[in-house]
Design a protein around this motif. Structure first.
Motif, PDB file in Angstrom:
ATOM      1  N   ARG A 202      24.756  20.665  59.748  1.00 17.90           N
ATOM      2  CA  ARG A 202      23.708  21.264  58.915  1.00 17.90           C
ATOM      3  C   ARG A 202      23.248  20.224  57.908  1.00 17.90           C
ATOM      4  O   ARG A 202      24.027  19.630  57.194  1.00 17.90           O
ATOM      5  N   LEU A 475      23.303  40.979  48.539  1.00 18.53           N
ATOM      6  CA  LEU A 475      24.416  40.269  49.152  1.00 18.53           C
ATOM      7  C   LEU A 475      23.996  38.853  49.546  1.00 18.53           C
ATOM      8  O   LEU A 475      22.858  38.636  49.983  1.00 18.53           O
ATOM      9  N   ALA A 476      24.908  37.907  49.385  1.00 21.58           N
ATOM     10  CA  ALA A 476      24.579  36.508  49.677  1.00 21.58           C
ATOM     11  C   ALA A 476      24.114  36.333  51.109  1.00 21.58           C
ATOM     12  O   ALA A 476      23.201  35.558  51.394  1.00 21.58           O
ATOM     13  N   GLU A 477      24.724  37.055  52.075  1.00 20.86           N
ATOM     14  CA  GLU A 477      24.328  36.891  53.471  1.00 20.86           C
ATOM     15  C   GLU A 477      22.963  37.503  53.783  1.00 20.86           C
ATOM     16  O   GLU A 477      22.360  37.196  54.815  1.00 20.86           O
ATOM     17  N   ASP A 478      22.463  38.366  52.884  1.00 22.17           N
ATOM     18  CA  ASP A 478      21.146  38.973  53.094  1.00 22.17           C
ATOM     19  C   ASP A 478      20.009  38.127  52.527  1.00 22.17           C
ATOM     20  O   ASP A 478      18.866  38.262  52.969  1.00 22.17           O
ATOM     21  N   PRO A 480      18.972  34.920  52.794  1.00 17.07           N
ATOM     22  CA  PRO A 480      18.103  34.087  53.645  1.00 17.07           C
ATOM     23  C   PRO A 480      17.102  34.879  54.473  1.00 17.07           C
ATOM     24  O   PRO A 480      16.115  34.307  54.942  1.00 17.07           O
ATOM     25  N   ARG A 481      17.310  36.198  54.647  1.00 17.00           N
ATOM     26  CA  ARG A 481      16.428  36.975  55.512  1.00 17.00           C
ATOM     27  C   ARG A 481      15.404  37.796  54.743  1.00 17.00           C
ATOM     28  O   ARG A 481      14.612  38.522  55.360  1.00 17.00           O
ATOM     29  N   TRP A 487      12.389  43.077  57.805  1.00 16.33           N
ATOM     30  CA  TRP A 487      13.837  43.094  57.602  1.00 16.33           C
ATOM     31  C   TRP A 487      14.160  43.837  56.326  1.00 16.33           C
ATOM     32  O   TRP A 487      13.479  43.704  55.309  1.00 16.33           O
ATOM     33  N   ALA A 489      17.666  45.021  53.872  1.00 20.04           N
ATOM     34  CA  ALA A 489      19.113  45.020  53.668  1.00 20.04           C
ATOM     35  C   ALA A 489      19.660  46.385  54.061  1.00 20.04           C
ATOM     36  O   ALA A 489      19.147  47.411  53.621  1.00 20.04           O
TER      37      ALA A 489
END
Length: 556
Positions: A202, A475-478, A480-481, A487, A489
């Motif tokens: 990355r 949430l951190a994983e949400d 980027p989207r 989309w 959450a």
């Protein structure tokens, strides 16, 4: 019976000039004759090989097995294995190179002594020709087995190795004209970790595979045998870690093969040989060019298939949005107008009923406008009409519109607007659309009694506009989207069409700015965007192409 001397001399001359390697062994399997064909095949002279064991001409791993075969033949009843009975073996040249060969052996008695005559023919070139033909014959259907772009890219890189290179790197053109390293492979399984790292690393330039800026090789018409391998390494592996990996893999000869589909450049396949002195023959270049045509077709088919699937998903999502979000305002209009028709025709609608119908119509019209904006952004047709304007004045105007909503939600509305902000060239209506969306989201997700803060400051050559709330956070994983279409959450309630942030991103990027979010679960969120302060008025802009993200429902 004894042979005449002239016959023996003639036979000796024939053996000497034969193109095949002819080797005579004594009863101890030591070499007693080594003709010119053998010298040319193996690289050793006859003087060097007399008295040496036959094992010297075989790869280390094959010596024990081959020694057993010869002893079994010596003790058996078969006098010879004719040409038709040849078995393919591996030979070992003086330089350490292994090669494919066919061999025949005969047992004869000369002047009372048992002698073994070995005839060997180098078939490595024939095998290479067959392997090339097999590659071209099977590549099409092997690559067509999957319509997934990543899987097809991996196959494209793997199939020509080791036939056309010890390792390979596949680079594909991105929509903005850069090169993306899509796949890499190596003939040696022990080196696969190094080659995979060339792709999976990355980098700051991209969230996925490394992005390269030099795309000239992809626009070539024919395969190019790289003359300056060091320059190729410097160009293609600018990252120090990647360069160290490439150096460890070794690169002595590079063949860069452009991939073109329907006359359009789509990428380049680099075929690399590591052995010092290695080259790519004219025949290999021709095979690589034919292979590139098949590979490009497979990659293009996979891309078109994924685009078709994406279009179907977008259509289904669009229908879902329209059917869900238009139903509420349309139902409101139907119910209110139906109730009015049931009443006395002379009775006029109440003011609140008219306002409700108007609000429902505006909601439906707003959704339709959002869908049109999404279509324009995706097709790069959303025009921006920049004019000199004050962002401070625009922010104050939008903030004033939200004062009643903030009051109804019992929210504290704080403004930090720098009065000395420079003017910018921007489309005021479009930026008002962006800011309204961010403030609307802040109101929607901030609990009663919370706080919403609007701030405008100059940062370097940009004006930064930010909306901070004291809502639940993301949430951190949400994160980027958040700017993807449709989309949402999973833990958030559905609200709005889910197109607002995607549209906001398109508008901001069309102005040459950036948009982002800083958030932590339980600590609220700050959505921000920047608008550049230009030196001179820009021309009317069209939104740049946006990468099509994966689709799923919905954060507004």
């Amino acid at each position: 019976m004894p042979y005449p001397k002239h016959s023996l001399a003639a036979l000796s001359a024939i053996v000497d000039i034969a193109a095949d390697a002819i080797i005579a062994l004594d009863d101890n399997f030591k070499i007693v004759r080594f003709n010119r064909g053998a010298e040319q095949t193996f690289g050793w002279t006859e003087a060097e090989m007399i008295g040496q064991p036959l094992d010297r001409l075989l790869p280390m791993g094959a010596r024990a097995v081959h020694r057993g075969h010869i002893r079994a033949f010596a003790e058996g009843e078969t006098e010879a294995r004719r040409m038709a009975d040849r078995r393919e073996i591996s030979g070992l040249r003086r330089n350490g190179e292994s090669f494919s060969a066919e061999a025949a052996i005969a047992r004869v008695t000369i002047e009372g002594e048992r002698t073994f005559m070995v005839t060997l023919r180098d078939v490595s070139e024939r095998r290479r020709v067959e392997d090339r033909q097999r590659l071209l014959a099977t590549a099409g259907w092997v690559m067509a087995a999957s319509l997934d772009v990543e899987s097809t890219a991996a196959t494209v890189a793997e199939l020509p190795v080791p036939l056309l290179g010890d390792w390979s790197v596949l680079e594909l053109l991105t929509s903005d004209g850069d090169m993306r390293r899509a796949a890499a492979t190596h003939a040696d399984p022990l080196q696969q970790e190094l080659t995979r790292a060339l792709v999976s690393r990355r980098s700051p330039a991209a969230a996925g595979a490394p992005v390269l800026r030099d795309s000239r090789a992809a626009h070539e018409v024919e395969p190019q045998r790289v003359r300056n391998v060091t320059a190729w390494l410097n160009t293609n592996f600018t990252d120090s870690a990647d360069r160290a990996r490439a150096d460890a893999l070794g690169a002595a000869a590079v063949l860069s093969v452009p991939l073109r589909a329907s006359g359009r450049a789509i990428g380049v396949l680099h075929l690399v040989r590591a052995s010092v002195g290695a080259t790519h023959s004219v025949e290999e270049v021709q095979v690589a060019e034919q292979y590139a045509g098949l590979a490009a077709l497979a990659l293009e088919n996979a891309r078109l298939y994924q685009e078709a699937r994406q279009a179907v998903r977008e259509r289904d999502d669009m229908l879902a949005i329209v059917s869900h979000d238009l139903r509420n305002p349309i139902n409101a209009i139907v119910l209110l107008t139906g109730a009015a028709l049931d009443r006395n025709s002379a009775t006029l609608l109440e003011e609140d009923e008219v306002l409700s119908i108007l609000a429902a119509a505006r909601q439906a019209n707003g959704l339709i406008q959002d869908l049109q904006d999404v279509s324009r952004i995706s097709a790069s047709r959303l025009r921006i009409e920049p004019r000199r304007m004050s962002l401070a004045e625009l922010a104050e105007e939008v903030a004033d519109q939200f004062k009643p909503v903030m009051a109804d939600s019992a929210l504290q509305f704080v403004r930090h607007i720098d009065e000395e902000l420079p003017s910018v060239f921007a489309d005021g209506m479009r930026l008002q659309q962006v800011l309204s969306n961010l403030l609307g989201n802040a109101v929607r997700f901030t609990p009663h009694g919370g706080q919403v803060t609007l701030s405008l400051h100059k940062v370097n050559e940009m004006v930064r506009i930010a909306v901070r709330d004291t809502g639940p956070g993301i949430l951190a994983e949400d994160v980027p989207r958040l700017f993807e279409r449709y989309w949402q959450a999973p833990r958030l309630l559905r609200a709005g069409s889910g197109l607002g942030l995607y549209i906001a991103k398109g508008i901001v990027e069309a102005h040459g700015g950036e948009i982002g979010v800083t958030s932590a679960l339980g600590a609220g969120s700050e959505f921000w965007f920047t608008i550049p302060v230009p030196m001179r008025p820009p021309m009317p802009l069209a939104v740049p192409p946006m990468a099509t993200p994966p689709m799923s429902p919905v954060v507004q």
